[in-house]
Write a protein that holds these residues in place. Structure first.
Motif, PDB file in Angstrom:
ATOM      1  N   GLY A  38       0.819  -1.209   0.000  1.00  0.00           N
ATOM      2  CA  GLY A  38       0.000   0.000   0.000  1.00  0.00           C
ATOM      3  C   GLY A  38       0.850   1.255   0.000  1.00  0.00           C
ATOM      4  O   GLY A  38       0.541   2.231  -0.691  1.00  0.00           O
ATOM      5  N   GLY A  42       0.277   3.053  -3.323  1.00  0.00           N
ATOM      6  CA  GLY A  42      -0.531   4.231  -3.017  1.00  0.00           C
ATOM      7  C   GLY A  42       0.283   5.461  -2.706  1.00  0.00           C
ATOM      8  O   GLY A  42       0.061   6.532  -3.282  1.00  0.00           O
ATOM      9  N   THR A  59      -4.500   7.523  -0.243  1.00  0.00           N
ATOM     10  CA  THR A  59      -4.417   6.419  -1.199  1.00  0.00           C
ATOM     11  C   THR A  59      -3.642   5.250  -0.609  1.00  0.00           C
ATOM     12  O   THR A  59      -4.039   4.087  -0.790  1.00  0.00           O
ATOM     13  CB  THR A  59      -3.754   6.891  -2.507  1.00  0.00           C
ATOM     14  OG1 THR A  59      -4.443   8.040  -2.990  1.00  0.00           O
ATOM     15  CG2 THR A  59      -3.785   5.809  -3.555  1.00  0.00           C
ATOM     16  N   ALA A  60      -2.566   5.526   0.098  1.00  0.00           N
ATOM     17  CA  ALA A  60      -1.798   4.451   0.732  1.00  0.00           C
ATOM     18  C   ALA A  60      -2.657   3.713   1.752  1.00  0.00           C
ATOM     19  O   ALA A  60      -2.623   2.474   1.838  1.00  0.00           O
ATOM     20  CB  ALA A  60      -0.542   5.012   1.397  1.00  0.00           C
ATOM     21  N   VAL A  63      -5.396   1.603  -0.243  1.00  0.00           N
ATOM     22  CA  VAL A  63      -4.794   0.438  -0.905  1.00  0.00           C
ATOM     23  C   VAL A  63      -4.362  -0.595   0.128  1.00  0.00           C
ATOM     24  O   VAL A  63      -4.593  -1.799  -0.051  1.00  0.00           O
ATOM     25  CB  VAL A  63      -3.603   0.866  -1.800  1.00  0.00           C
ATOM     26  CG1 VAL A  63      -2.835  -0.329  -2.315  1.00  0.00           C
ATOM     27  CG2 VAL A  63      -4.099   1.712  -2.964  1.00  0.00           C
ATOM     28  N   SER A  64      -3.767  -0.165   1.229  1.00  0.00           N
ATOM     29  CA  SER A  64      -3.353  -1.094   2.280  1.00  0.00           C
ATOM     30  C   SER A  64      -4.555  -1.823   2.865  1.00  0.00           C
ATOM     31  O   SER A  64      -4.514  -3.038   3.084  1.00  0.00           O
ATOM     32  CB  SER A  64      -2.610  -0.354   3.396  1.00  0.00           C
ATOM     33  OG  SER A  64      -1.410   0.186   2.914  1.00  0.00           O
TER      34      SER A  64
END
Length: 167
Positions: A38, A42, A59-60, A63-64
Motif C-alpha cells: 500500500g 498508493g 491512497t496508501a 490500498v493497504s
C-alpha cells in the motif's frame, strides 16, 4: 527560508516500504507486506504522479486496507492448505493418559505420561477431587500450564466393560 519538505516525501515512502518489509520478514503474517504494498503503490505511486501529501496518505491507507481485507486472507488460506492437522508438541498432550509416579500431596505430584515423558503435575480444579491420586493411579492430562501438567483422574471403566474384557 525553510525548504519545502514535501519534495522529499518519496524518501519517507521508501523508508516505510523497507521498514514494513523488514518487519514482515520477522513476523511472516502478510500484514506488513500488505502495508508495504500500500505504501509503495498508493504512497510512492501517487507521489511520483505529483499528488498532494494528503492524497498520498489517503491512497496508501485505502490500498493497504483493500489488500489487508482481500488478498491477505487468500494468502493465509493458501499457506495453511497443506499443513498437517495433527496436533504436535504441547498441543498433542491434551487428553493423553498416564500414571502417577509420585503421589499427590497438596494437589501436586509427578506423572509419567503414556508417551514416556515425566511431568510435574497438579490436580485440575475441574477434575474429581474425591478420587485420590496415589502412586500408580491412572490420570488424563487436561491442560498444560508452562512446565506443569494439569491432570484429572482417568475415568474408570464400567463393571460390564471389565467383564467383557476378561471373557
Amino acid at each position: 527560508m525553510f525548504p519545502d519538505l514535501t519534495q522529499y516525501l518519496w524518501i519517507v515512502w521508501l523508508v516505510f516500504v523497507v521498514l514494513f518489509v523488514i518487519v514482515e520478514l520477522v513476523t511472516l503474517e502478510f500484514t506488513f507486506l500488505m502495508l508495504a504494498a500500500g505504501s509503495l503503490v498508493g504512497g510512492l505511486g501517487m507521489n511520483l504522479i505529483g499528488a498532494p501529501w494528503w492524497a498520498q496518505i489517503g491512497t496508501a491507507a485505502v490500498v493497504s486496507a483493500l489488500l489487508l481485507f482481500t488478498i491477505r486472507p487468500l494468502l493465509l488460506r493458501t499457506l495453511k492448505k497443506g499443513a498437517d492437522p495433527t496436533p504436535s508438541n504441547v498441543d498433542a498432550l491434551h487428553g493423553l493418559g498416564g500414571r502417577v509416579t509420585v503421589a499427590f500431596a497438596d494437589g501436586a505430584g509427578t506423572v509419567k505420561l503414556d508417551n514416556g515423558e515425566t511431568w510435574t503435575a497438579r490436580r485440575s480444579p475441574a477434575g474429581a477431587t474425591d478420587i485420590p491420586l496415589d502412586q500408580g493411579a491412572r490420570i488424563v492430562v487436561t491442560r498444560i500450564h508452562g512446565a506443569t501438567a494439569e491432570v484429572a483422574p482417568a475415568p474408570t471403566a464400567s463393571p460390564t466393560a471389565e467383564r467383557s474384557e476378561d471373557a
